[in-house]
Design a protein around this motif. Structure first.
Motif, PDB file in Angstrom:
ATOM      1  N   GLY A  23      -1.475  20.678  12.594  1.00  0.00           N
ATOM      2  CA  GLY A  23      -2.240  20.201  11.449  1.00  0.00           C
ATOM      3  C   GLY A  23      -3.699  19.929  11.773  1.00  0.00           C
ATOM      4  N   LEU A  24      -4.261  20.723  12.658  1.00  0.00           N
ATOM      5  CA  LEU A  24      -5.619  20.464  13.150  1.00  0.00           C
ATOM      6  C   LEU A  24      -6.661  20.714  12.057  1.00  0.00           C
ATOM      7  CD1 LEU A  24      -7.435  19.798  15.606  1.00  0.00           C
ATOM      8  CD2 LEU A  24      -7.530  22.266  16.052  1.00  0.00           C
ATOM      9  N   ARG A  25      -7.520  19.732  11.882  1.00  0.00           N
ATOM     10  CA  ARG A  25      -8.661  19.866  10.974  1.00  0.00           C
ATOM     11  C   ARG A  25      -9.931  19.527  11.750  1.00  0.00           C
ATOM     12  NH1 ARG A  25      -4.452  18.581   7.588  1.00  0.00           N
ATOM     13  NH2 ARG A  25      -4.463  19.677   5.570  1.00  0.00           N
ATOM     14  N   ARG A  27     -14.342  19.584  11.358  1.00  0.00           N
ATOM     15  CA  ARG A  27     -15.498  19.757  10.488  1.00  0.00           C
ATOM     16  C   ARG A  27     -16.680  20.362  11.249  1.00  0.00           C
ATOM     17  NH1 ARG A  27     -14.932  17.546   5.635  1.00  0.00           N
ATOM     18  NH2 ARG A  27     -13.251  16.009   5.325  1.00  0.00           N
ATOM     19  N   ALA A  28     -17.397  21.233  10.565  1.00  0.00           N
ATOM     20  CA  ALA A  28     -18.686  21.721  11.038  1.00  0.00           C
ATOM     21  C   ALA A  28     -19.717  21.136  10.093  1.00  0.00           C
ATOM     22  CB  ALA A  28     -18.726  23.242  11.010  1.00  0.00           C
ATOM     23  N   GLY A  29     -20.322  20.018  10.493  1.00  0.00           N
ATOM     24  CA  GLY A  29     -21.142  19.258   9.557  1.00  0.00           C
ATOM     25  C   GLY A  29     -20.240  18.624   8.516  1.00  0.00           C
ATOM     26  N   ARG A  30     -20.539  18.857   7.241  1.00  0.00           N
ATOM     27  CA  ARG A  30     -19.701  18.315   6.171  1.00  0.00           C
ATOM     28  C   ARG A  30     -18.596  19.276   5.763  1.00  0.00           C
ATOM     29  NH1 ARG A  30     -24.120  15.550   1.998  1.00  0.00           N
ATOM     30  NH2 ARG A  30     -25.011  14.058   3.499  1.00  0.00           N
ATOM     31  N   HIS A  31     -18.667  20.489   6.259  1.00  0.00           N
ATOM     32  CA  HIS A  31     -17.710  21.525   5.865  1.00  0.00           C
ATOM     33  C   HIS A  31     -16.447  21.453   6.710  1.00  0.00           C
ATOM     34  CE1 HIS A  31     -16.008  25.335   4.702  1.00  0.00           C
ATOM     35  NE2 HIS A  31     -16.156  25.832   5.922  1.00  0.00           N
ATOM     36  N   LEU A  32     -15.290  21.478   6.063  1.00  0.00           N
ATOM     37  CA  LEU A  32     -14.023  21.510   6.777  1.00  0.00           C
ATOM     38  C   LEU A  32     -13.757  22.959   7.186  1.00  0.00           C
ATOM     39  CD1 LEU A  32     -11.652  19.728   7.697  1.00  0.00           C
ATOM     40  CD2 LEU A  32     -10.480  20.361   5.574  1.00  0.00           C
ATOM     41  N   ALA A  33     -14.140  23.302   8.420  1.00  0.00           N
ATOM     42  CA  ALA A  33     -14.105  24.696   8.860  1.00  0.00           C
ATOM     43  C   ALA A  33     -12.739  25.116   9.401  1.00  0.00           C
ATOM     44  CB  ALA A  33     -15.169  24.931   9.931  1.00  0.00           C
ATOM     45  N   VAL A  34     -11.980  24.173   9.933  1.00  0.00           N
ATOM     46  CA  VAL A  34     -10.599  24.429  10.369  1.00  0.00           C
ATOM     47  C   VAL A  34      -9.715  23.493   9.571  1.00  0.00           C
ATOM     48  CG1 VAL A  34      -8.966  24.372  12.293  1.00  0.00           C
ATOM     49  CG2 VAL A  34     -11.321  25.139  12.679  1.00  0.00           C
ATOM     50  N   ASP A  35      -8.743  24.058   8.839  1.00  0.00           N
ATOM     51  CA  ASP A  35      -8.030  23.285   7.821  1.00  0.00           C
ATOM     52  C   ASP A  35      -6.514  23.382   8.014  1.00  0.00           C
ATOM     53  OD1 ASP A  35      -7.266  21.901   5.594  1.00  0.00           O
ATOM     54  OD2 ASP A  35      -7.962  23.388   4.146  1.00  0.00           O
ATOM     55  N   GLY A  36      -5.949  22.400   8.724  1.00  0.00           N
ATOM     56  CA  GLY A  36      -4.499  22.316   8.866  1.00  0.00           C
ATOM     57  C   GLY A  36      -3.909  23.394   9.752  1.00  0.00           C
ATOM     58  N   LEU A  37      -4.525  23.639  10.895  1.00  0.00           N
ATOM     59  CA  LEU A  37      -4.108  24.729  11.789  1.00  0.00           C
ATOM     60  C   LEU A  37      -2.974  24.301  12.710  1.00  0.00           C
ATOM     61  CD1 LEU A  37      -4.825  27.644  12.832  1.00  0.00           C
ATOM     62  CD2 LEU A  37      -6.220  26.485  14.556  1.00  0.00           C
ATOM     63  N   ASP A  38      -1.910  25.089  12.735  1.00  0.00           N
ATOM     64  CA  ASP A  38      -0.841  24.947  13.723  1.00  0.00           C
ATOM     65  C   ASP A  38      -0.946  26.133  14.673  1.00  0.00           C
ATOM     66  OD1 ASP A  38       0.222  22.663  12.472  1.00  0.00           O
ATOM     67  OD2 ASP A  38       1.431  23.899  11.133  1.00  0.00           O
ATOM     68  N   LEU A  39      -1.087  25.867  15.974  1.00  0.00           N
ATOM     69  CA  LEU A  39      -1.305  26.943  16.935  1.00  0.00           C
ATOM     70  C   LEU A  39      -0.814  26.522  18.308  1.00  0.00           C
ATOM     71  CD1 LEU A  39      -2.659  29.768  17.409  1.00  0.00           C
ATOM     72  CD2 LEU A  39      -4.728  28.500  18.046  1.00  0.00           C
ATOM     73  N   SER A  40      -0.083  27.422  18.966  1.00  0.00           N
ATOM     74  CA  SER A  40       0.365  27.184  20.333  1.00  0.00           C
ATOM     75  C   SER A  40       0.077  28.417  21.170  1.00  0.00           C
ATOM     76  CB  SER A  40       1.869  26.873  20.370  1.00  0.00           C
ATOM     77  OG  SER A  40       2.160  25.668  19.683  1.00  0.00           O
ATOM     78  N   LEU A  41      -0.579  28.211  22.319  1.00  0.00           N
ATOM     79  CA  LEU A  41      -0.944  29.310  23.204  1.00  0.00           C
ATOM     80  C   LEU A  41      -0.549  28.977  24.629  1.00  0.00           C
ATOM     81  CD1 LEU A  41      -4.606  30.013  21.966  1.00  0.00           C
ATOM     82  CD2 LEU A  41      -2.507  31.141  21.200  1.00  0.00           C
ATOM     83  N   THR A  42      -0.079  29.986  25.340  1.00  0.00           N
ATOM     84  CA  THR A  42       0.239  29.822  26.749  1.00  0.00           C
ATOM     85  C   THR A  42      -0.562  30.854  27.544  1.00  0.00           C
ATOM     86  OG1 THR A  42       2.046  29.651  28.341  1.00  0.00           O
ATOM     87  CG2 THR A  42       2.259  31.340  26.632  1.00  0.00           C
ATOM     88  N   ALA A  43      -0.184  31.109  28.796  1.00  0.00           N
ATOM     89  CA  ALA A  43      -0.931  32.043  29.634  1.00  0.00           C
ATOM     90  C   ALA A  43      -0.960  33.429  28.997  1.00  0.00           C
ATOM     91  CB  ALA A  43      -0.322  32.102  31.023  1.00  0.00           C
ATOM     92  N   GLY A  44      -2.054  34.138  29.225  1.00  0.00           N
ATOM     93  CA  GLY A  44      -2.249  35.463  28.650  1.00  0.00           C
ATOM     94  C   GLY A  44      -3.613  35.541  28.001  1.00  0.00           C
ATOM     95  N   THR A  65     -13.695  20.894  23.502  1.00  0.00           N
ATOM     96  CA  THR A  65     -13.919  19.450  23.400  1.00  0.00           C
ATOM     97  C   THR A  65     -15.360  19.117  23.037  1.00  0.00           C
ATOM     98  OG1 THR A  65     -14.434  18.945  25.735  1.00  0.00           O
ATOM     99  CG2 THR A  65     -12.095  19.053  25.116  1.00  0.00           C
ATOM    100  N   VAL A  66     -16.080  20.064  22.412  1.00  0.00           N
ATOM    101  CA  VAL A  66     -17.429  19.808  21.929  1.00  0.00           C
ATOM    102  C   VAL A  66     -17.378  19.092  20.581  1.00  0.00           C
ATOM    103  CG1 VAL A  66     -19.602  20.877  21.194  1.00  0.00           C
ATOM    104  CG2 VAL A  66     -18.341  21.806  23.166  1.00  0.00           C
ATOM    105  N   LEU A  67     -16.445  19.501  19.717  1.00  0.00           N
ATOM    106  CA  LEU A  67     -16.248  18.878  18.414  1.00  0.00           C
ATOM    107  C   LEU A  67     -14.919  18.116  18.410  1.00  0.00           C
ATOM    108  CD1 LEU A  67     -17.280  21.681  15.872  1.00  0.00           C
ATOM    109  CD2 LEU A  67     -18.562  19.611  16.463  1.00  0.00           C
ATOM    110  N   PRO A  68     -14.902  16.883  17.933  1.00  0.00           N
ATOM    111  CA  PRO A  68     -13.639  16.141  17.861  1.00  0.00           C
ATOM    112  C   PRO A  68     -12.860  16.554  16.619  1.00  0.00           C
ATOM    113  CG  PRO A  68     -15.422  14.781  17.038  1.00  0.00           C
ATOM    114  CD  PRO A  68     -16.065  16.057  17.519  1.00  0.00           C
ATOM    115  N   PRO A  69     -11.533  16.523  16.693  1.00  0.00           N
ATOM    116  CA  PRO A  69     -10.728  16.783  15.491  1.00  0.00           C
ATOM    117  C   PRO A  69     -10.992  15.735  14.419  1.00  0.00           C
ATOM    118  CG  PRO A  69      -9.379  16.928  17.488  1.00  0.00           C
ATOM    119  CD  PRO A  69     -10.699  16.327  17.884  1.00  0.00           C
ATOM    120  N   ALA A  70     -11.010  16.183  13.159  1.00  0.00           N
ATOM    121  CA  ALA A  70     -11.120  15.247  12.045  1.00  0.00           C
ATOM    122  C   ALA A  70      -9.753  14.701  11.671  1.00  0.00           C
ATOM    123  CB  ALA A  70     -11.760  15.944  10.837  1.00  0.00           C
TER     124      ALA A  70
END
Length: 267
Positions: A23-25, A27-44, A65-70
């Protein structure tokens, strides 16, 4: 003053997921640029595709880790990004090439990569060899002692890749890494990606579908900050038909994925 970091602190550790978002959200400024993302990644090697404004760069900045999750949860290499102490340990094992990266023009390639190794708190005794190895891997051996201001755009991009891999990162984030590379350099870069993805999780954001198909084990398609599709390059190529836009099966598959998503969103 930065303290010395022990070898135990920088030793490779395996995790069920290098990247795990729920459920990752973001913001880029005031804009919600990533909205409710579910994602899992491993090696590759994972390719991140999407049109302009899809949220790719914002996602990469959050993973770096440049932008904190909203909102939502984000775990990198088994550690939450919530606490400052956790952030510091995560950053030692990250490699990140932004789409537009800053540098000191009067630094040589060797000085620049060495400085980034110092910022990543690498053990002092390991820095010189690590710097030389990363410069060699990106094909800048002959330019190691040239000042950055004298390099071409493609060479600067390769210097950026060198600093991203100097610490042998467990999680490597590359935002548009092939900008400015000529066709031969892109082929060499694809080979480097395949090598890096053997033991690490590599996420490459690009507009070049051909690079994703040639070098990646997994493809992620974003649109308007949401996960649209995830699968293998072969699976992406099978999504389209002759009526879809694109010069290759992979490009037509990518176009088809976006077309279907937009049609569903419009209902």
């Amino acid at each position: 003053m930065m303290r010395a970091v022990s070898a135990a602190e920088t030793a490779v550790t395996t995790h069920p997921w290098a990247v795990h978002a729920e459920g990752l959200r973001v913001r880029a400024g005031r804009h919600l640029a990533v909205d409710g993302l579910d994602l899992s990644l491993t090696a590759g090697v994972h390719g991140l595709l999407g049109p302009n404004g899809a949220g790719k760069t914002t996602l990469m900045r959050a993973l770096a880790t440049v932008l904190p999750p909203a909102a939502g949860r984000l775990t990198l290499l088994g550690r939450s990004v919530d606490g400052r102490s956790e952030l510091r340990s995560v950053r030692r094992t990250l490699g990140y090439l932004p789409q537009h990266f800053g540098f000191y023009p009067r630094f040589t390639v060797r000085e620049f990569v060495g400085y980034m190794a110092w910022l990543k708190e690498m053990p002092k005794a390991a820095v010189a060899a690590a710097v030389q190895r990363s410069i060699d891997r990106v094909g800048l051996t002959a330019k190691a002692d040239a000042r950055l201001k004298t390099l071409s755009g493609g060479m600067l991009r390769r210097a950026g890749i060198a600093q991203a891999i100097v610490n042998d990162p467990q999680l490597l984030l590359l935002d548009e890494p092939t900008v400015g590379l000529d066709p031969e350099q892109r082929l060499d870069f694809r080979e480097l990606l395949r090598d890096l993805g053997t033991d690490s999780c590599v996420l490459v954001s690009t507009h070049l579908v051909e690079d994703v198909v040639a070098a990646c084990t997994d493809v992620i398609v974003l649109n308007e900050g949401r996960l649209v599709w995830q699968g293998t390059p072969e699976g992406l190529s099978g999504q389209g038909d002759q009526g879809d836009a694109g010069d290759s099966r992979a490009e037509r598959g990518y176009s088809a994925v976006l077309r279907r998503h937009r049609a569903e969103a419009a209902r």
